[in-house]
Design a protein around this motif. Structure first.
Motif, PDB file in Angstrom:
ATOM      1  N   VAL A  36       0.769  -1.098  -0.052  1.00 31.12           N
ATOM      2  CA  VAL A  36      -0.001  -0.062  -0.003  1.00 31.12           C
ATOM      3  C   VAL A  36       1.130   1.461  -0.044  1.00 31.12           C
ATOM      4  O   VAL A  36       1.806   1.411   0.699  1.00 31.12           O
ATOM      5  CB  VAL A  36      -1.022  -0.020   1.313  1.00 31.12           C
ATOM      6  CG1 VAL A  36      -1.796   1.482   1.295  1.00 31.12           C
ATOM      7  CG2 VAL A  36      -1.772  -1.191   1.283  1.00 31.12           C
ATOM      8  N   ARG A 122      -4.353   6.549  -2.408  1.00 37.15           N
ATOM      9  CA  ARG A 122      -3.707   5.640  -1.770  1.00 37.15           C
ATOM     10  C   ARG A 122      -3.757   4.555  -3.229  1.00 37.15           C
ATOM     11  O   ARG A 122      -4.813   4.432  -3.756  1.00 37.15           O
ATOM     12  CB  ARG A 122      -4.724   4.887  -0.792  1.00 37.15           C
ATOM     13  CG  ARG A 122      -4.191   3.745  -0.001  1.00 37.15           C
ATOM     14  CD  ARG A 122      -4.788   3.448   1.328  1.00 37.15           C
ATOM     15  NE  ARG A 122      -4.142   4.177   2.235  1.00 37.15           N
ATOM     16  CZ  ARG A 122      -4.814   4.618   3.416  1.00 37.15           C
ATOM     17  NH1 ARG A 122      -6.136   4.432   3.510  1.00 37.15           N
ATOM     18  NH2 ARG A 122      -4.089   5.450   4.238  1.00 37.15           N
ATOM     19  N   ILE A 124      -2.937   0.755  -4.223  1.00 38.79           N
ATOM     20  CA  ILE A 124      -2.782  -0.750  -3.782  1.00 38.79           C
ATOM     21  C   ILE A 124      -2.121  -1.556  -4.948  1.00 38.79           C
ATOM     22  O   ILE A 124      -2.717  -1.605  -5.999  1.00 38.79           O
ATOM     23  CB  ILE A 124      -4.310  -1.258  -3.433  1.00 38.79           C
ATOM     24  CG1 ILE A 124      -5.324  -0.168  -2.693  1.00 38.79           C
ATOM     25  CG2 ILE A 124      -4.212  -2.699  -2.788  1.00 38.79           C
ATOM     26  CD1 ILE A 124      -4.555  -0.091  -1.098  1.00 38.79           C
TER      27      ILE A 124
END
Length: 127
Positions: A36, A122, A124
């Motif tokens: 992440v 963010r 991933i």
């Protein structure tokens, strides 16, 4: 005939475990590794905010890289925006080169007005 069948049966029982031991074992599928990457860009003017790229791997390894704030005392600092874009692009390319695949991007912004808050994105990754 019964004796021969019995001996063949015993021989077969002895041979089966040998074949099972020599047969290729089914491999356990590789465990998915996650990474992440969170990019936090401050909109607090005058370099008073904190901007970073923070990373966490499946194994708990964490890193932080400083990046620049988006605003100076006079408004948006476009040089800082370009520098951050370059740094984030390089960081994403590094993850791809390490075999990670980008699977999701989650944007967010937090703050009460235009001069206080953050942009947070963010990323991933998995491999």
């Amino acid at each position: 005939m019964k004796k021969t069948s019995f001996i063949l049966g015993l021989a077969l029982l002895a041979i089966i475990p040998m074949f099972m031991a020599l047969s290729p074992k089914a491999e356990k599928p590789a465990e998915t590794q996650w990474r992440v990457v969170t990019v936090i860009e401050s909109v607090v003017p005058g370099n008073l905010g904190r901007s970073k790229i923070a990373t966490m791997d499946s194994n708990g390894t964490a890193t932080e890289v400083e990046i620049k704030n988006l605003f100076s005392l006079t408004g948006v600092n476009f040089k800082n925006v370009q520098d951050n874009n370059r740094g984030i692009t390089d960081f994403l390319a590094k993850n791809t080169a390490e075999g990670y695949e980008l699977v999701e991007v989650i944007p967010g912004n937090f703050g009460d007005n235009n001069s206080q808050g953050i942009f947070m994105t963010r990323f991933i990754f998995k491999k």
